[in-house]
Design an enzyme around this catalytic site. Sequence first.
Site, PDB file in Angstrom:
ATOM      1  N   CYS A 170      56.386  57.293  44.018  1.00 26.42           N
ATOM      2  CA  CYS A 170      57.119  58.298  44.802  1.00 26.42           C
ATOM      3  C   CYS A 170      57.444  57.762  46.199  1.00 26.42           C
ATOM      4  CB  CYS A 170      56.352  59.617  44.844  1.00 26.42           C
ATOM      5  SG  CYS A 170      57.422  60.993  45.316  1.00 26.42           S
TER       6      CYS A 170
ATOM      7  N   HIS B 213      56.030  60.770  39.163  1.00 31.97           N
ATOM      8  CA  HIS B 213      54.579  60.785  39.347  1.00 31.97           C
ATOM      9  C   HIS B 213      53.875  60.481  38.024  1.00 31.97           C
ATOM     10  CE1 HIS B 213      54.250  62.233  43.485  1.00 31.97           C
ATOM     11  NE2 HIS B 213      55.360  62.906  43.235  1.00 31.97           N
TER      12      HIS B 213
ATOM     13  N   GLU C 234      50.829  59.838  37.553  1.00 32.23           N
ATOM     14  CA  GLU C 234      49.505  60.482  37.537  1.00 32.23           C
ATOM     15  C   GLU C 234      49.615  61.958  37.191  1.00 32.23           C
ATOM     16  OE1 GLU C 234      51.314  59.854  40.065  1.00 32.23           O
ATOM     17  OE2 GLU C 234      50.950  61.201  41.743  1.00 32.23           O
TER      18      GLU C 234
END
Lengths: 210, 248
Positions: free
Chosen positions: A80, A191, A193
Amino acid sequence: MIVIVDYGSGNISAIGQILNRLGVSWVASKNLSDIDAADRYILPGVGHYKKTVDTLQNSGIKDALTRNILEDGKYLLGICVGMQILSFSSEEGDGVGLGLVNGSVRKINKNPMAQNLLCPHMGWNSLSIDDINRDLASGLLDGVDLKKGFYFLHSYYFDAPAENVIARTTYGFNMPCIVTNQKNIFGVQFHPEKSHLNGVRVIENFTKLK
Amino acid sequence: MSMLRSRIIPILLMSNGGLIKTTKFGEPKYVGDPINIVKIYNEKEVDELVIYDIHASRNGFVNLGLLERIAKEARMPMMYGGGVSDDVLAEQIISLGIEKISVSNAYITNPNFIKRLSQRIGTQSTVVTLDVRWEGDKYSIYKDNGTVRSNLDFVASCKDIQENGAGELVINLIDREGSLCGFDTEIIAKVKDFLTIPLTISGGCGSDSHIDSLIKEFSPIGVGVGTFFIFKGKHKAVLVSYYKHGFL
């Protein structure tokens, strides 16, 4: 060992949790000795481009990272804002970036093709791979469901030359969403994660790149 | 052209560290432990997850320890709302790994707060949730969990929220909550034309076809779902479920 660069940005614990599950050893740190000792880096990022770059610059992390990445060829994954600051500059606060990947960061809705779309670009979007970097893509995106894609949450995007783009997502235009120096530096706009199994795969693939 | 998909979002209500579910903001029913539910939603690969601590504002306490444990467990993007009236606290919550912070009361008491909040945590992380009632001739915005009517004008507030730097607007229809009777599409029509930020609507979802028709008409849109994803059957047994996106 992987160092998740800890400069006060979020999402370290979510990334760490995934690395734990993968059995990869990691540490979240801003210590220059940890950075020198690591064999690869994850640069997370939530927040402001200029603020992020300034923090890295003032703490000496920028120099340590650059040295390890450019001279020793260690691998870096920026996420990001951590991806955006790999660029040379940004429209967000007139920031000057780390200059590790060609390109500059622009506001999404200033692109004529996206000016009527909602901003921020928020939600799950599909990916397409650029032919020019298909080999690099096969390493990082092995086992990933491109149609399912990843979670995006951003108002700015990385405008990179074609040779530095691995994959794009469609949001009014074909927006670069994975960029690279074509060697050891990778940046993802989404993202991983927070992108379930697809995200776990990208992080796992990154830990195995060589 | 855009391939961006609508976001189907389970909405969880927290109270004193446990999850509950209410109907029209009343009749609280215990649902379970937040960490367990987050684990279930990891397995179901939900698009996003929203948690409102509905008593944080009243108690003046945000449970950072619990939020940290939730954020560590969550493999999906998260939004938190409840008791945040301070931009430094919001930044602290973001640093735990929560992507978005929602405010309601703090906006109604001080509309200028949104500007300060978005400058600190970024537009993409700043959300305003409006609890709204249709009152026969107009929509009214409520605060304090639907108990106190504000004198804010609904449409003017939506414009104001967008202009002051929020990155998402959530509209929650109080009288549809837990009713399973379907979404209020008229309220979407009232704001859709001028909104340039993402919109999420919640209150009333009772079937997959409610979700399907909302996506068909308004995509990309955020679709908040509470009761329908939590309870099954007329005895309201807890059985956590989710939606299957058509493309999969």
